[in-house]
Design a protein around this motif. Structure first.
Motif, PDB file in Angstrom:
ATOM      1  N   LEU A 273       0.830  -1.203   0.000  1.00 31.12           N
ATOM      2  CA  LEU A 273       0.000   0.000   0.000  1.00 31.12           C
ATOM      3  C   LEU A 273       0.864   1.253   0.000  1.00 31.12           C
ATOM      4  O   LEU A 273       0.563   2.234  -0.701  1.00 31.12           O
ATOM      5  CB  LEU A 273      -0.910   0.000   1.230  1.00 31.12           C
ATOM      6  CG  LEU A 273      -2.077  -0.999   1.225  1.00 31.12           C
ATOM      7  CD1 LEU A 273      -2.723  -1.064   2.602  1.00 31.12           C
ATOM      8  CD2 LEU A 273      -3.111  -0.626   0.173  1.00 31.12           C
ATOM      9  N   GLY A 274       1.937   1.237   0.767  1.00 32.44           N
ATOM     10  CA  GLY A 274       2.843   2.381   0.790  1.00 32.44           C
ATOM     11  C   GLY A 274       3.492   2.626  -0.558  1.00 32.44           C
ATOM     12  O   GLY A 274       3.611   3.770  -1.017  1.00 32.44           O
ATOM     13  N   ALA A 275       3.910   1.540  -1.208  1.00 29.73           N
ATOM     14  CA  ALA A 275       4.525   1.672  -2.533  1.00 29.73           C
ATOM     15  C   ALA A 275       3.525   2.208  -3.545  1.00 29.73           C
ATOM     16  O   ALA A 275       3.853   3.083  -4.366  1.00 29.73           O
ATOM     17  CB  ALA A 275       5.070   0.315  -2.980  1.00 29.73           C
ATOM     18  N   ALA A 276       2.294   1.698  -3.501  1.00 31.31           N
ATOM     19  CA  ALA A 276       1.265   2.159  -4.428  1.00 31.31           C
ATOM     20  C   ALA A 276       0.935   3.636  -4.198  1.00 31.31           C
ATOM     21  O   ALA A 276       0.682   4.390  -5.142  1.00 31.31           O
ATOM     22  CB  ALA A 276       0.005   1.309  -4.268  1.00 31.31           C
ATOM     23  N   LEU A 277       0.954   4.044  -2.947  1.00 29.74           N
ATOM     24  CA  LEU A 277       0.692   5.440  -2.604  1.00 29.74           C
ATOM     25  C   LEU A 277       1.771   6.345  -3.204  1.00 29.74           C
ATOM     26  O   LEU A 277       1.474   7.436  -3.713  1.00 29.74           O
ATOM     27  CB  LEU A 277       0.650   5.581  -1.083  1.00 29.74           C
ATOM     28  CG  LEU A 277       0.014   6.817  -0.457  1.00 29.74           C
ATOM     29  CD1 LEU A 277      -1.430   6.991  -0.917  1.00 29.74           C
ATOM     30  CD2 LEU A 277       0.076   6.712   1.059  1.00 29.74           C
ATOM     31  N   ALA A 278       3.012   5.890  -3.160  1.00 25.90           N
ATOM     32  CA  ALA A 278       4.109   6.671  -3.740  1.00 25.90           C
ATOM     33  C   ALA A 278       3.974   6.772  -5.253  1.00 25.90           C
ATOM     34  O   ALA A 278       4.231   7.826  -5.845  1.00 25.90           O
ATOM     35  CB  ALA A 278       5.448   6.033  -3.355  1.00 25.90           C
ATOM     36  N   ARG A 279       3.571   5.683  -5.894  1.00 25.09           N
ATOM     37  CA  ARG A 279       3.394   5.719  -7.356  1.00 25.09           C
ATOM     38  C   ARG A 279       2.269   6.669  -7.742  1.00 25.09           C
ATOM     39  O   ARG A 279       2.351   7.375  -8.757  1.00 25.09           O
ATOM     40  CB  ARG A 279       3.097   4.314  -7.884  1.00 25.09           C
ATOM     41  CG  ARG A 279       4.274   3.367  -7.828  1.00 25.09           C
ATOM     42  CD  ARG A 279       4.010   2.108  -8.635  1.00 25.09           C
ATOM     43  NE  ARG A 279       2.907   1.321  -8.108  1.00 25.09           N
ATOM     44  CZ  ARG A 279       3.038   0.372  -7.165  1.00 25.09           C
ATOM     45  NH1 ARG A 279       4.244   0.115  -6.666  1.00 25.09           N
ATOM     46  NH2 ARG A 279       1.996  -0.308  -6.742  1.00 25.09           N
TER      47      ARG A 279
END
Length: 483
Positions: A273-279
């Motif tokens: 979720l954190g990675a997707a938020l950054a993208r």
């Protein structure tokens, strides 16, 4: 922010061992799910139980008598609780602490419950239980009364499922030593079971099994009833399996990171979720120099955000581990005092910096507002919030303590208005569809009521619509929407 989930539950049968240590450790591993009270019940040629307010205490303290009453028996259940039904005064908290004992004319049982009943007033009237008590008492009375009418546990649970709107995962023991566990037909609340060396165990989270060395088998299916009698487990589909609607908030906040659902550990989902938020929000990330997180449920998301964005991750916000009071327990000045003392900010790491702050959710805004104020005082230049859980716009009817529209800051303000209200330079949420994707489940397998205003049970959905209609006409809410 500090949010409270109704309860954590545990149940176990052992063919040859005293089970109290398993109950104790199984609940201690889930004490995050309920701080207001705890309790244990066993069967030992009869039902025994006790409950106490507060966190589960140490079994033994040097120079002190143990506060834990170790019940005997090879069959037992346990509970930790937060209040989302019933009163909040001292007497009510004591009376509603679980497990509860319910006695009829010829049948009795002890019950441990996680969830919330939407048609609680209707149920209380039906079984003759006071409206001043929690929904658990009415549930237990309904099972006892139905058992006395037909004597069949599967029929009693099927009848309950046909007459109850809400979310529930339940463990219980009948007065003949039968251990049982069941989940509502939508599977909203978590509960898994494990088996090792003849021992059957049920737990809200897999960590309750792991701490006891019991091998996880699977999640209970929606509408499923499991019965353990004389060392043999039987399975009954008490109600046809409806579309699963597992609570989406478990992934972002409530569950421990080392618990697992659907074959994945929660920390893996939070990191994704954190990675997707950054993208999703690369334009805002360009303005940031470091990423920090609000401990502890956002740590894994912050790590994924750091990996994807390339921003340096500074653990510049540290939690005072032994400040155990939750911010939601008190109001006004006391609430702000607790919020302030829970967090230690390492000022030299953030002074003069543009920072990305990763957190799991924003509900009322009190905690976030206080933390941003402290970050400003510590010298942060720009503060950009990145929130893994989508914008909360509706109350929860199923056991999370956010039960009115008026208390939800996201239901009152737009994203830009939120940034102004919280004194953030920007607020950046995960979109609903992308959140769903990262959980590994389909949209129709999750309860997304609090972020879509579409609820998986009929009465909750209708109640939400009627409240929104009333509010649009200038009406007001009076307490919990389901009470």
């Amino acid at each position: 922010m500090s949010k409270r989930e109704k309860c954590g539950i545990f149940g176990i049968y052992s063919p040859d061992e005293q089970i109290f240590p398993y109950l104790y450790w199984g609940m201690l591993a889930q004490n995050h799910r309920g701080h207001q009270s705890h309790g244990f019940a066993t069967y030992n040629n009869g039902l025994e139980y006790y409950t106490e307010l507060g966190l589960i205490p140490p079994i033994k303290e040097p120079g002190k008598e143990s506060k834990v009453k170790q019940l005997e028996g090879k069959i037992g259940i346990a509970n930790v609780r937060y209040t989302t039904s019933g009163g909040k005064d001292y007497q009510a908290l004591c009376y509603d602490a679980m497990p509860i004992l319910s006695k009829g004319e010829s049948k009795s049982l002890v019950l441990s419950f996680n969830g919330n009943i939407v048609n609680v007033r209707e149920l209380q009237e039906k079984v003759g239980i006071s409206k001043d008590t929690s929904d658990t008492h009415a549930l237990a009375a309904l099972i006892v009364q139905t058992l006395e009418e037909n004597g069949s546990l599967p029929e009693a649970i099927s009848y309950l499922m046909n007459n109850i709107d809400g979310a529930y995962s339940i463990t219980g023991i009948l007065d003949d030593g039968t251990l049982f566990a069941f989940k509502d037909p939508n599977g909203i609340k978590p509960m898994c079971y494990g088996f090792t060396d003849g021992k059957y165990a049920f737990s809200s989270e897999s960590t309750g099994l792991a701490i006891n060395g019991i091998e996880w088998q699977r999640e209970l299916r929606p509408g499923e009833l499991l019965i353990v009698k004389d060392g043999v487990m039987s399975q009954v589909q008490a109600q046809p399996w409806k579309n699963q609607a597992f609570c989406a908030f478990e992934f972002a906040y409530f569950s421990r990171p080392d618990s697992r659902y659907n074959g994945r550990y929660v920390y893996e989902i939070r990191r994704a979720l954190g990675a997707a938020l950054a993208r999703k929000h690369g334009d805002k990330i360009k303005r940031c120099e470091i990423v920090v997180c609000l401990p502890e449920s956002a740590i894994d998301a912050a790590y994924g955000f750091h990996e994807e964005s390339g921003l340096k991750w500074e653990m510049a916000l540290r939690r005072h581990r032994y400040v155990s009071q939750r911010a939601f327990i008190t109001d006004g000045v006391d609430r702000q005092s607790v919020i302030y003392r829970k967090l230690n900010i390492l000022t030299p790491k953030i002074v003069g910096k543009n920072i990305a702050v990763v957190d799991d959710s924003i509900v009322r805004g009190d905690t976030m507002r206080g933390n941003i104020k402290r970050l400003r005082e510590a010298g942060a230049q720009e503060i950009h919030l990145f929130i893994t859980y989508p914008k909360i716009i509706g109350p929860c009817f199923y056991g999370i303590d956010m039960s009115t529209y008026k208390e939800l800051i996201g239901a009152q303000l737009s994203v830009d208005e939120l940034a102004v209200e919280l004194d953030a330079d920007s607020v950046n949420y995960m979109p609903v569809d992308e959140y769903v994707k990262e959980t590994g489940l389909r949209r129709d397998q999750l309860c997304l009521g609090c972020i879509t205003n579409k609820y998986p049970t009929a009465q909750a959905d209708e109640l939400a619509r009627s409240i929104r209609k009333e509010l649009s006409k200038g009406g007001t809410e009076k307490g919990r929407v389901y009470e």
